[in-house]
Scaffold this active site. Structure first.
Site, mmCIF file in Angstrom:
data_model
loop_
_atom_site.group_PDB
_atom_site.id
_atom_site.type_symbol
_atom_site.label_atom_id
_atom_site.label_comp_id
_atom_site.label_asym_id
_atom_site.label_seq_id
_atom_site.Cartn_x
_atom_site.Cartn_y
_atom_site.Cartn_z
ATOM 1 N N HIS A 6 0.812 -1.217 0.000
ATOM 2 C CA HIS A 6 0.000 0.000 0.000
ATOM 3 C C HIS A 6 0.850 1.275 0.000
ATOM 4 O O HIS A 6 0.315 2.381 0.037
ATOM 5 C CB HIS A 6 -0.992 -0.004 1.179
ATOM 6 C CG HIS A 6 -0.387 0.175 2.534
ATOM 7 N ND1 HIS A 6 -0.074 -0.880 3.357
ATOM 8 C CD2 HIS A 6 -0.067 1.288 3.220
ATOM 9 C CE1 HIS A 6 0.424 -0.429 4.501
ATOM 10 N NE2 HIS A 6 0.444 0.889 4.436
ATOM 11 N N ASP B 194 0.102 -7.721 1.241
ATOM 12 C CA ASP B 194 0.557 -6.330 1.319
ATOM 13 C C ASP B 194 2.093 -6.293 1.288
ATOM 14 O O ASP B 194 2.750 -6.096 2.306
ATOM 15 C CB ASP B 194 0.009 -5.709 2.610
ATOM 16 C CG ASP B 194 0.184 -4.204 2.660
ATOM 17 O OD1 ASP B 194 0.503 -3.611 1.620
ATOM 18 O OD2 ASP B 194 -0.001 -3.633 3.760
ATOM 19 N N SER C 259 4.350 1.947 8.225
ATOM 20 C CA SER C 259 4.028 0.949 7.209
ATOM 21 C C SER C 259 5.228 0.639 6.333
ATOM 22 O O SER C 259 5.960 1.540 5.922
ATOM 23 C CB SER C 259 2.901 1.454 6.306
ATOM 24 O OG SER C 259 1.680 1.458 6.984
ATOM 25 N N GLY C 260 5.418 -0.638 6.038
ATOM 26 C CA GLY C 260 6.498 -1.041 5.160
ATOM 27 C C GLY C 260 7.791 -1.367 5.876
ATOM 28 O O GLY C 260 8.691 -1.965 5.288
#
Length: 253
Positions: free
Chosen positions: A70, A114, A207-208
């Protein structure tokens, strides 16, 4: 890209955007990391239709960064070797992304699969501040109770930000703790992380970033509850190793 494994490959322009004045957000209940003790960490500045955004990522080879699906944008700039993202540290390397390869089965509605590989426009130079992290080998599954580390830049509470890398120790939970919280939790491709009784978690702009257990990146920060309370859901890297290896082999320079 002939005979490449499936994946949504986005060739990105080489435009560079400054990383100054933007906050990645947030490690909750953590502390400032010792400078450059996470030499695989990457700070991603992402240009998209909504404007500028940030994510974490991590170097898995000199020419590839792994992150969450995402975190895709129309252009992505990677900063390696950083501690304070607001400063021009001599250890920093700034590299634009040539190609973003998101997993072909990524689902933006429930964050399944994801995961995304970023092929860098030029190879990172290894140094004491920049080096890849190991990925899972074999089929042994990460067990509940395992103590792991998550790192990221940004907000440390709802109202307080920071520009220096933060770290937090989190424990892997039994899958049921996440399946009770999150409707689409999938134990095969996701990991449940963070004790609900402790106010410690990774959140949003982290995130990530990687979940690292015994010096191996086992998970990717994916999503959590709106208020940041644990547990949170991480992509299980081990489940995607065949896709990762095929994609990097296919896109070798």
């Amino acid at each position: 890209m002939t005979n490449c494994p499936p994946g949504t490959a986005h060739k990105l322009p080489s435009a560079h955007v400054s990383a100054r004045c933007f906050l990645a957000g947030k490690i909750i209940g953590g502390r400032e990391a010792r400078p450059h003790s996470f030499p695989y960490m990457a700070f991603l500045l992402i240009q998209s239709l909504e404007g500028l955004g940030v994510c974490g990522g991590f170097l898995v080879r000199e020419d590839f960064v792994l992150t969450a699906g995402h975190c895709l944008g129309s252009s992505i700039n990677v900063t390696l070797g950083a501690h304070n993202i607001q400063r021009r540290e001599r250890t920093q390397q700034h590299i634009t992304v040539l190609r973003a390869i998101r997993h072909p089965d990524y689902n933006h509605e429930n964050f399944r699969n994801d995961i995304m590989l970023l092929q860098l426009r030029s190879r990172a130079r290894r140094s004491g501040s920049v080096k890849p992290v190991a990925l899972p080998q074999g089929s042994k599954k990460l067990q509940p109770g395992a103590s792991c580390t998550v790192a990221g830049w940004g907000r440390v509470s709802q109202s307080r930000g920071t520009n220096v890398l933060q770290e937090v120790q989190l424990r892997v939970q039994v899958d049921q703790k996440c399946s009770n919280h999150f409707q689409f939790y999938d134990s095969q491709t996701q990991i449940c992380v963070g004790n609900p009784r402790e106010r410690k978690s990774a959140f949003r702009g982290d995130s990530g970033g990687p979940l690292v257990c015994n010096n191996v990146a086992q998970g990717i920060v994916s999503y959590g509850s709106i208020n940041g309370s644990p547990p949170a859901v991480f992509t299980r890297i081990q489940s995607f190793m065949p896709w990762i290896k095929r994609t990097m082999r296919c896109l070798a320079p």
